[in-house]
Design a protein around this motif. Sequence first.
Motif, PDB file in Angstrom:
ATOM      1  N   ILE A   1      57.825 100.388   9.132  1.00 40.28           N
ATOM      2  CA  ILE A   1      58.852 100.685   8.120  1.00 40.28           C
ATOM      3  C   ILE A   1      60.115 101.246   8.771  1.00 40.28           C
ATOM      4  O   ILE A   1      61.234 100.867   8.422  1.00 40.28           O
ATOM      5  CB  ILE A   1      58.311 101.625   6.996  1.00 40.28           C
ATOM      6  CG1 ILE A   1      59.291 101.692   5.825  1.00 40.28           C
ATOM      7  CG2 ILE A   1      58.040 103.029   7.477  1.00 40.28           C
ATOM      8  CD1 ILE A   1      59.396 100.455   5.056  1.00 40.28           C
ATOM      9  N   ASN A   2      59.926 102.136   9.749  1.00 40.96           N
ATOM     10  CA  ASN A   2      61.121 102.701  10.394  1.00 40.96           C
ATOM     11  C   ASN A   2      61.872 101.658  11.204  1.00 40.96           C
ATOM     12  O   ASN A   2      63.099 101.665  11.264  1.00 40.96           O
ATOM     13  CB  ASN A   2      60.739 103.905  11.263  1.00 40.96           C
ATOM     14  CG  ASN A   2      60.579 105.160  10.423  1.00 40.96           C
ATOM     15  OD1 ASN A   2      61.552 105.667   9.849  1.00 40.96           O
ATOM     16  ND2 ASN A   2      59.362 105.649  10.309  1.00 40.96           N
ATOM     17  N   LEU A   3      61.117 100.748  11.788  1.00 42.42           N
ATOM     18  CA  LEU A   3      61.749  99.678  12.546  1.00 42.42           C
ATOM     19  C   LEU A   3      62.535  98.767  11.597  1.00 42.42           C
ATOM     20  O   LEU A   3      63.675  98.385  11.873  1.00 42.42           O
ATOM     21  CB  LEU A   3      60.654  98.885  13.264  1.00 42.42           C
ATOM     22  CG  LEU A   3      61.019  98.149  14.524  1.00 42.42           C
ATOM     23  CD1 LEU A   3      61.701  99.067  15.514  1.00 42.42           C
ATOM     24  CD2 LEU A   3      59.754  97.554  15.162  1.00 42.42           C
TER      25      LEU A   3
ATOM     26  N   MET B   1      57.729 104.188   1.017  1.00 45.49           N
ATOM     27  CA  MET B   1      59.079 103.907   0.511  1.00 45.49           C
ATOM     28  C   MET B   1      59.316 104.594  -0.836  1.00 45.49           C
ATOM     29  O   MET B   1      60.339 104.340  -1.493  1.00 45.49           O
ATOM     30  CB  MET B   1      59.264 102.395   0.345  1.00 45.49           C
ATOM     31  CG  MET B   1      59.366 101.660   1.662  1.00 45.49           C
ATOM     32  SD  MET B   1      60.984 101.894   2.439  1.00 45.49           S
ATOM     33  CE  MET B   1      61.951 100.664   1.551  1.00 45.49           C
ATOM     34  N   GLY B   2      58.383 105.426  -1.269  1.00 47.03           N
ATOM     35  CA  GLY B   2      58.547 106.100  -2.561  1.00 47.03           C
ATOM     36  C   GLY B   2      58.480 105.129  -3.730  1.00 47.03           C
ATOM     37  O   GLY B   2      59.157 105.321  -4.739  1.00 47.03           O
TER      38      GLY B   2
ATOM     39  N   GLU C   1      56.214 113.736   7.719  1.00 45.91           N
ATOM     40  CA  GLU C   1      56.651 114.277   6.422  1.00 45.91           C
ATOM     41  C   GLU C   1      57.587 113.321   5.691  1.00 45.91           C
ATOM     42  O   GLU C   1      57.479 113.134   4.483  1.00 45.91           O
ATOM     43  CB  GLU C   1      57.362 115.614   6.629  1.00 45.91           C
ATOM     44  CG  GLU C   1      56.383 116.738   6.843  1.00 45.91           C
ATOM     45  CD  GLU C   1      57.062 118.076   7.115  1.00 45.91           C
ATOM     46  OE1 GLU C   1      56.347 119.074   7.130  1.00 45.91           O
ATOM     47  OE2 GLU C   1      58.296 118.101   7.320  1.00 45.91           O
ATOM     48  N   THR C   2      58.498 112.711   6.429  1.00 41.74           N
ATOM     49  CA  THR C   2      59.463 111.831   5.767  1.00 41.74           C
ATOM     50  C   THR C   2      58.782 110.568   5.236  1.00 41.74           C
ATOM     51  O   THR C   2      59.086 110.123   4.127  1.00 41.74           O
ATOM     52  CB  THR C   2      60.611 111.450   6.729  1.00 41.74           C
ATOM     53  OG1 THR C   2      60.030 111.007   7.962  1.00 41.74           O
ATOM     54  CG2 THR C   2      61.548 112.599   6.970  1.00 41.74           C
ATOM     55  N   SER C   3      57.839 110.009   6.025  1.00 41.10           N
ATOM     56  CA  SER C   3      57.145 108.800   5.543  1.00 41.10           C
ATOM     57  C   SER C   3      56.274 109.153   4.345  1.00 41.10           C
ATOM     58  O   SER C   3      56.263 108.437   3.345  1.00 41.10           O
ATOM     59  CB  SER C   3      56.252 108.189   6.608  1.00 41.10           C
ATOM     60  OG  SER C   3      56.959 107.982   7.772  1.00 41.10           O
ATOM     61  N   ASP C   4      55.555 110.256   4.462  1.00 44.97           N
ATOM     62  CA  ASP C   4      54.696 110.624   3.335  1.00 44.97           C
ATOM     63  C   ASP C   4      55.527 111.006   2.122  1.00 44.97           C
ATOM     64  O   ASP C   4      55.064 110.912   0.986  1.00 44.97           O
ATOM     65  CB  ASP C   4      53.743 111.771   3.738  1.00 44.97           C
ATOM     66  CG  ASP C   4      52.661 111.284   4.711  1.00 44.97           C
ATOM     67  OD1 ASP C   4      52.619 110.062   4.945  1.00 44.97           O
ATOM     68  OD2 ASP C   4      51.886 112.102   5.221  1.00 44.97           O
ATOM     69  N   GLY C   5      56.774 111.421   2.353  1.00 47.11           N
ATOM     70  CA  GLY C   5      57.643 111.826   1.246  1.00 47.11           C
ATOM     71  C   GLY C   5      58.421 110.667   0.640  1.00 47.11           C
ATOM     72  O   GLY C   5      59.263 110.875  -0.240  1.00 47.11           O
TER      73      GLY C   5
END
Length: 376
Positions: free
Chosen positions: A132-134, A161-162, A327-331
Amino acid sequence: MALPTEAEIIEALRTVQEPESGKDLITLNMVSGLVIKDGNVGFSLEVHPDKGAEMEPVRRAATNAVSEINGVASVTAVLTAHRAASQNKTGASSKAQPQKTVQSTKQSVAGVKNIIAVASGKGGVGKSTVAINLALAFNTIGLKTALLDADIYGPSQPRMMGLAGEKPSGGDGDKLKPIEKYGLKLMSMGFLVEEETPMIWRGPMVMSALQQFLRDVEWGDCDIMIVDMPPGTGDAQLTLAQQVPLAGAVIVSTPQDIALIDARKGLNMFHKVEIPVLGIIENMSYFLCPNCNHQADIFGHGGARAEAEKLSVPFLGEIPLHMQIRETSDGGAPVVVSDPASVNSEIFLSIASKVWALLEDDAANTRPPPSIVIEK
Ligand code: ADP
């Protein structure tokens, strides 16, 4: 403020010299993969693999020269040594890389220029986080990007991605519309089945689900589609690798030996179906303390780089084990979009630029035109 143009960037890079020859970077044809988006500039500098460390000051000088142009918001310059690596493919020492052949049974996906698989030999190495970050990093450097979450055993992209609980709507005719967020087009098994629902997938089911995602979704024009593959090297993975018209695969591994053995299996799987491995990424490479930034090599950092060298596969980068990434991915807002100026984001941007440069190189040199198969 005026945005920087390609011509201005090229002019700036003409002022930077390569010390050995005394010639500038443009004259030496060292710059590739130049992308400009909203003032964010990314490019690669191609160097000899033995000269990486020596060329670091040149990379910095190039970054500074471009940063001074009016309207430039950020500059991501990376050193790549892929020309030499791709020469290996046809050289005597190229046992790890297959020759490229026309994949005659594969149908290309309308509008999608390059499809890249992100794979891992086993689960839990951070493959989906990297995918996802890529994908978001490709989007940041100005490429139209889509992500197909084919991780049928644990589709985690909607959550990262929420978008958990969202359902894709119908597009024209029978086609589904991908869900769009942060500029990315996304389609996931997770929109159709719950992440926690255990699924037993047999070969034909995998095939038909995947075929639908490739053919019956309105992907539109995309420079890159990332396919988040299921972990492992079983039948389902092999089938996917065979059916998707892949430009190449990226393998995610942690530094531990056991994960590397699994990564090697992943590599062999792609070789079997003659898909080029674009490189290996080491995730959870070292622990970066969020308080004091101390680096601790808890898993014996560097194993994937050594393995990549042994296998003559490009090494694409090291991603730290860092609280911010989890944290950011889980968020629901991965680090590349929630904190684009962070060191972690820069690492993903640099890997994306390297992969793009490899693809461009491939397109220029060896990639055969896609074959069109008419299904009866
Ligand atoms: P996989 O797809 O390989 O099963 P995931 O991407 O789902 O792995 O990652 C597993 C867990 O590890 C997730 O909670 C994720 O947030 C976390 N994670 C992945 N990479 C990192 C990293 N570099 N730093 C911190 N946490 C990470």
